[in-house]
Design a protein around this motif. Structure first.
Motif, PDB file in Angstrom:
ATOM      1  N   ARG A 196       0.975  -1.144  -0.440  1.00 34.06           N
ATOM      2  CA  ARG A 196      -0.332   0.000   0.216  1.00 34.06           C
ATOM      3  C   ARG A 196       0.575   1.140   0.148  1.00 34.06           C
ATOM      4  O   ARG A 196       0.807   2.149  -0.471  1.00 34.06           O
ATOM      5  N   MET A 214      -4.231   3.471 -10.109  1.00 31.08           N
ATOM      6  CA  MET A 214      -4.922   3.600  -8.542  1.00 31.08           C
ATOM      7  C   MET A 214      -3.110   3.969  -7.489  1.00 31.08           C
ATOM      8  O   MET A 214      -3.539   3.549  -6.531  1.00 31.08           O
ATOM      9  N   LEU A 274     -13.234   5.941  -9.488  1.00 37.94           N
ATOM     10  CA  LEU A 274     -13.208   4.395  -9.194  1.00 37.94           C
ATOM     11  C   LEU A 274     -14.182   3.653  -9.610  1.00 37.94           C
ATOM     12  O   LEU A 274     -13.120   2.457 -10.108  1.00 37.94           O
ATOM     13  N   ARG A 333     -10.695  -0.834  -8.975  1.00 33.98           N
ATOM     14  CA  ARG A 333     -11.108  -0.371  -7.412  1.00 33.98           C
ATOM     15  C   ARG A 333     -11.118  -1.300  -6.482  1.00 33.98           C
ATOM     16  O   ARG A 333     -10.486  -0.712  -4.870  1.00 33.98           O
ATOM     17  N   THR A 354      -8.346  -0.441  -3.312  1.00 28.71           N
ATOM     18  CA  THR A 354      -8.485   0.504  -3.030  1.00 28.71           C
ATOM     19  C   THR A 354      -9.049  -0.021  -0.772  1.00 28.71           C
ATOM     20  O   THR A 354     -10.364  -0.786  -1.204  1.00 28.71           O
TER      21      THR A 354
END
Ligand code: 4AD
Ligand code: MG
Length: 464
Positions: free
Chosen positions: A26, A109, A119, A126, A129
């Motif tokens: 992330r 993203m 998104l 997506r 996320t």
């Protein structure tokens, strides 16, 4: 094998145990002290796990090039975290990069806030996320809870067909299913298509509801439900309409409207409780970032009795509200979403079970009340979204049913198998349909049903 991040964070491994985790980066932050902090998520829970990689690792030059969504496999030691915000972290013994992200600057993203509309345009990416991950886990939790609820109450799950010949809601909003060659359609002299030449030998459609089919199993198995996809070619470009949505439809024998009103209330409370118990991580995120009331309003619903209201009384309340509604209110009109929202949000402030609607605005199968003007129908209206459930007691009296068909200019032959259920051992029965996406939207506070189903189908849009 590898450990789900959820298990590691939940403390299922002891401190100093060696574990393997696999997932996607992330964020990465490098410290001047010669180490990097890498947050890795694998979808198993809201939080990523922090991996600490020292510059003594042989591929540290690679590690400091990691960007959002690179896939990695990490072998490391479980540690009690000294940093804030996480309790457990992993000291990497090795970190293998499984897949790089080409051109991180143009990666759609990249780790920053994207609008929900943006998104939606990248529906294949997506799920990576925070928000769509959280929606996905809550959606799954809700569907598992639905099945558990019915299983515990002795209901059978019936698989009703997706291709059908009947228009359950009689609203003419069906998608046609055909294998006919569009360039060369057989037709009669008036130009009417001859469906005898089609795959099934007749005109067929995608189902708008499994109800009529599930009624056949109800009148043999007593307590049944369907849970599957349904389709409506309704040209409504709103935040609560989809052309393809999932519906939960219980059908109960030896039951009247009040039985299924209670069933609906119990079902909603059960699934809300499940979400509060199992997905507080995701719900906390929704409360912080989407709608601060989502947790408290579920708790309030779980702990209070639903208000029951008659349509006729609701009309009086709307008339006396002093509000200037876009659609005028008088007895006989269908409630529009502004009416539903006023009643649920301003007048009651909680879900309402609205009952006994005028027969002229409801479907042919609903049971006529003794006043001959209303039917034993119910809608459940929820604050923020409006109708989430529509249901009724079914007309089980053959003579009354036939009169109703005639009144609505419907053809008896088209309903011959449905009439058989009234001819052979008929019983009072009732059921309802709960729109699954509206349920997920209500629970998460996400405004648009297009963001709570993986690949939304709406007018003009069938991407993927
Ligand atoms: O009120 P509806 O049309 O009822 C039926 O289909 C009955 N046959 C159900 C039954 O009694 N077994 O639809 C039921 C619910 C609505 O309350 C709404 O939540 C949802 O289905 N729904 C939709 N959800 C998303 N997009 C749409 N286009 C929807 N149409 C209905
Ligand atoms: Mg309805």
């Amino acid at each position: 094998t590898y450990a789900p991040v959820a298990d590691v964070l939940a403390g299922k491994y002891g401190v100093n145990d060696t574990v393997t985790i696999k997932g996607w980066v992330r964020t990465r932050r490098d410290s001047k002290a010669g180490l990097s902090f890498i947050n890795v998520h694998d979808g198993s829970c809201f939080d990523p796990i922090q991996v600490i990689a020292l510059n003594t690792l042989e591929n540290y030059d690679e590690i400091i090039r990691l960007t959002t969504s690179c896939s990695v496999s990490v072998i490391g030691t479980v540690k009690q975290s000294e940093g804030q915000g996480q309790s457990i972290e992993i000291d990497a013994q090795s970190l293998e990069v499984l897949g790089w992200v080409e051109n991180p600057d143009t990666y759609p993203m990249a780790a920053k806030r994207h609008s929900i509309e943006y998104l939606r345009e990248h529906a294949h990416l997506r799920p990576r996320t925070n928000i769509i991950g959280a929606v996905t886990r809550v959606r799954n939790c809700l569907s598992q809870a639905v099945h558990r609820f019915f299983h515990e109450q002795g209901y059978f799950w019936i698989s009703t067909p997706i291709i059908t010949a009947s228009d359950t809601e009689g609203a003419g909003e069906m998608f046609r299913v055909s294998t006919l060659d569009m360039m060369n359609i057989p037709h009669d002299e008036q130009g009417n298509v001859d469906y005898r030449e089609d795959f099934f030998g007749k005109e067929t459609f995608l189902t708008v509801s499994g109800q009529l089919n599930v009624e056949t199993y109800c009148t043999a198995m007593s307590k049944v439900y369907t849970f599957g996809p349904t389709f409506r070619a309704e040209n409504s470009n709103t935040s609560r309409h989809l052309a393809e949505f999932w519906m939960i439809e219980p059908e109960v024998a030896f039951a009247d409207l009040s039985t299924v009103a209670k069933l609906a209330e119990d079902l909603l409370k059960y699934v809300f409780k499940a979400v509060l118990e199992e997905r507080l991580d995701d719900m906390t995120f929704f409360a912080q970032r989407v709608n601060k009331d989502v947790i408290t309003r579920l708790e309030n619903v779980v702990n209070s009795e639903f208000v029951r209201m008659d349509y006729t009384d609701a009309i009086e309340i709307l008339k006396n509200s002093g509000k200037a509604f876009e659609f005028p209110v008088e007895w006989g009109v269908d409630l529009s979403s502004e009416h539903e929202r006023y009643l649920a949000e301003e007048h009651v402030g909680a879900p309402i079970i609205m009952q006994n609607y005028p027969k002229d605005i409801k479907a042919f199968y609903m049971r006529i009340n003794d006043d001959n003007k209303t039917v034993a129908a119910m809608d459940i209206l929820a604050p923020g979204i409006g109708e989430i459930i529509g249901g009724s007691q079914r007309e089980e009296r053959l003579d009354v049913f036939d009169r109703r068909l005639a009144e609505m200019s419907l053809n008896q032959e088209d309903y011959s198998w449905y009439r058989d259920l009234r001819r052979y051992g008929t019983v009072p029965h009732a059921g309802f349909g709960l729109g699954f996406e509206r349920l997920v939207a209500y629970v998460t506070g996400v405004q648009n049903v297009r963001d709570v189903i993986p690949f939304p189908r709406t007018p003009g849009n069938a991407q993927y």
